[in-house]
Design a protein around this motif. Sequence first.
Motif, PDB file in Angstrom:
ATOM      1  N   ILE A  75       0.840  -1.202   0.000  1.00  0.00           N
ATOM      2  CA  ILE A  75       0.000   0.000   0.000  1.00  0.00           C
ATOM      3  C   ILE A  75       0.875   1.253   0.000  1.00  0.00           C
ATOM      4  N   GLY A  76       1.951   1.233   0.786  1.00  0.00           N
ATOM      5  CA  GLY A  76       2.871   2.375   0.813  1.00  0.00           C
ATOM      6  C   GLY A  76       3.521   2.617  -0.539  1.00  0.00           C
ATOM      7  N   LEU A  77       3.940   1.543  -1.200  1.00  0.00           N
ATOM      8  CA  LEU A  77       4.571   1.688  -2.519  1.00  0.00           C
ATOM      9  C   LEU A  77       3.578   2.214  -3.548  1.00  0.00           C
ATOM     10  N   ALA A  82       1.541   5.572  -8.043  1.00  0.00           N
ATOM     11  CA  ALA A  82       0.302   4.898  -8.467  1.00  0.00           C
ATOM     12  C   ALA A  82       0.507   4.048  -9.719  1.00  0.00           C
ATOM     13  N   ASP A  83       1.577   4.288 -10.462  1.00  0.00           N
ATOM     14  CA  ASP A  83       1.841   3.526 -11.687  1.00  0.00           C
ATOM     15  C   ASP A  83       2.859   2.409 -11.485  1.00  0.00           C
ATOM     16  N   ILE A  84       3.175   2.087 -10.231  1.00  0.00           N
ATOM     17  CA  ILE A  84       4.168   1.049  -9.966  1.00  0.00           C
ATOM     18  C   ILE A  84       3.661  -0.295 -10.489  1.00  0.00           C
ATOM     19  N   THR A  85       4.574  -1.116 -10.946  1.00  0.00           N
ATOM     20  CA  THR A  85       4.206  -2.420 -11.507  1.00  0.00           C
ATOM     21  C   THR A  85       4.420  -3.525 -10.465  1.00  0.00           C
ATOM     22  N   PRO A  86       3.714  -4.628 -10.633  1.00  0.00           N
ATOM     23  CA  PRO A  86       3.958  -5.765  -9.734  1.00  0.00           C
ATOM     24  C   PRO A  86       5.424  -6.203  -9.752  1.00  0.00           C
ATOM     25  N   HIS A  92      11.363  -4.722  -5.003  1.00  0.00           N
ATOM     26  CA  HIS A  92      11.523  -3.963  -3.767  1.00  0.00           C
ATOM     27  C   HIS A  92      11.369  -4.852  -2.527  1.00  0.00           C
ATOM     28  N   LEU A  93      10.369  -5.749  -2.561  1.00  0.00           N
ATOM     29  CA  LEU A  93      10.086  -6.591  -1.400  1.00  0.00           C
ATOM     30  C   LEU A  93      10.895  -7.885  -1.376  1.00  0.00           C
ATOM     31  N   LYS A  94      11.600  -8.163  -2.478  1.00  0.00           N
ATOM     32  CA  LYS A  94      12.401  -9.389  -2.589  1.00  0.00           C
ATOM     33  C   LYS A  94      11.523 -10.646  -2.488  1.00  0.00           C
ATOM     34  N   ILE A  95      10.354 -10.580  -3.160  1.00  0.00           N
ATOM     35  CA  ILE A  95       9.477 -11.732  -3.268  1.00  0.00           C
ATOM     36  C   ILE A  95       9.123 -11.901  -4.742  1.00  0.00           C
ATOM     37  N   SER A  96       8.503 -13.011  -5.093  1.00  0.00           N
ATOM     38  CA  SER A  96       8.173 -13.256  -6.494  1.00  0.00           C
ATOM     39  C   SER A  96       7.026 -12.355  -6.948  1.00  0.00           C
ATOM     40  N   GLU A  97       6.979 -12.148  -8.256  1.00  0.00           N
ATOM     41  CA  GLU A  97       5.885 -11.363  -8.823  1.00  0.00           C
ATOM     42  C   GLU A  97       4.546 -12.068  -8.592  1.00  0.00           C
ATOM     43  N   ASP A  98       4.537 -13.398  -8.637  1.00  0.00           N
ATOM     44  CA  ASP A  98       3.307 -14.149  -8.351  1.00  0.00           C
ATOM     45  C   ASP A  98       2.815 -13.874  -6.930  1.00  0.00           C
ATOM     46  N   SER A  99       3.749 -13.771  -5.987  1.00  0.00           N
ATOM     47  CA  SER A  99       3.356 -13.456  -4.611  1.00  0.00           C
ATOM     48  C   SER A  99       2.769 -12.052  -4.532  1.00  0.00           C
ATOM     49  N   VAL A 100       3.369 -11.124  -5.254  1.00  0.00           N
ATOM     50  CA  VAL A 100       2.846  -9.754  -5.279  1.00  0.00           C
ATOM     51  C   VAL A 100       1.423  -9.752  -5.849  1.00  0.00           C
ATOM     52  N   LEU A 101       1.215 -10.494  -6.917  1.00  0.00           N
ATOM     53  CA  LEU A 101      -0.122 -10.560  -7.512  1.00  0.00           C
ATOM     54  C   LEU A 101      -1.132 -11.162  -6.534  1.00  0.00           C
ATOM     55  N   TYR A 102      -0.689 -12.147  -5.756  1.00  0.00           N
ATOM     56  CA  TYR A 102      -1.566 -12.711  -4.721  1.00  0.00           C
ATOM     57  C   TYR A 102      -1.956 -11.623  -3.724  1.00  0.00           C
ATOM     58  N   ILE A 113      -7.563  -1.640  -1.572  1.00  0.00           N
ATOM     59  CA  ILE A 113      -7.166  -0.905  -2.760  1.00  0.00           C
ATOM     60  C   ILE A 113      -8.217  -1.152  -3.837  1.00  0.00           C
ATOM     61  N   VAL A 114      -8.272  -0.249  -4.805  1.00  0.00           N
ATOM     62  CA  VAL A 114      -9.202  -0.415  -5.929  1.00  0.00           C
ATOM     63  C   VAL A 114      -8.414  -0.349  -7.230  1.00  0.00           C
ATOM     64  N   VAL A 115      -8.919  -1.041  -8.212  1.00  0.00           N
ATOM     65  CA  VAL A 115      -8.314  -1.009  -9.537  1.00  0.00           C
ATOM     66  C   VAL A 115      -8.948   0.161 -10.275  1.00  0.00           C
ATOM     67  N   THR A 116      -8.122   1.074 -10.751  1.00  0.00           N
ATOM     68  CA  THR A 116      -8.635   2.242 -11.463  1.00  0.00           C
ATOM     69  C   THR A 116      -8.265   2.239 -12.931  1.00  0.00           C
ATOM     70  N   GLY A 117      -7.489   1.240 -13.343  1.00  0.00           N
ATOM     71  CA  GLY A 117      -7.122   1.165 -14.752  1.00  0.00           C
ATOM     72  C   GLY A 117      -6.466  -0.158 -15.085  1.00  0.00           C
ATOM     73  N   LEU A 118      -6.472  -0.469 -16.338  1.00  0.00           N
ATOM     74  CA  LEU A 118      -5.832  -1.671 -16.849  1.00  0.00           C
ATOM     75  C   LEU A 118      -5.041  -1.289 -18.088  1.00  0.00           C
ATOM     76  N   ALA A 119      -3.999  -2.025 -18.362  1.00  0.00           N
ATOM     77  CA  ALA A 119      -3.200  -1.773 -19.559  1.00  0.00           C
ATOM     78  C   ALA A 119      -2.766  -3.093 -20.167  1.00  0.00           C
ATOM     79  N   LEU A 120      -2.579  -3.096 -21.449  1.00  0.00           N
ATOM     80  CA  LEU A 120      -2.044  -4.271 -22.135  1.00  0.00           C
ATOM     81  C   LEU A 120      -0.547  -4.134 -22.228  1.00  0.00           C
ATOM     82  N   LYS A 121       0.124  -5.247 -22.110  1.00  0.00           N
ATOM     83  CA  LYS A 121       1.579  -5.269 -22.206  1.00  0.00           C
ATOM     84  C   LYS A 121       1.993  -5.357 -23.634  1.00  0.00           C
TER      85      LYS A 121
END
Length: 121
Positions: A75-77, A82-86, A92-102, A113-121
């Motif tokens: 939440i702090g990050l 607001a545009d930080i990526t998983p 930053h947290l030294k954990i996997s991206e899958d864990s961040v997504l969890y 938190i709320v999702v305010t936007g989506l983007a395609l890679k």
Amino acid sequence: MDTNKCCGDHGKDFKDMAGKMEGMPKMMGGGFNPMDMCKQMTESITTTARMAGFATPEVQVIFEDWVLEVEKEIIGLITQDADITPSKIADHLKISEDSVLYFISKLIRDKKIVVTGLALK
């Protein structure tokens, strides 16, 4: 898989959604498979539940405290950027991206938190 057995009257809706999800890799440039993601999440939950049965109350409290701390850090990050990526959160947290997504999914479910936007890679 018989969707009528698992989805009751919603079998048609399930098939429609499954068909749409199968087309997502093409839309997202390949590499993303929602069915694989669901399978991995289910396996992770099963493993966690199995391990939780062996955990002592002290271990469970420590784990719950850790989860709350990770959530606060995420939440702090997000508050700082607001545009930080998983991926950046994971680095930053030294954990996997899958864990961040969890954790992000959990924070959304908990309405922290709320999702305010989506983007395609």
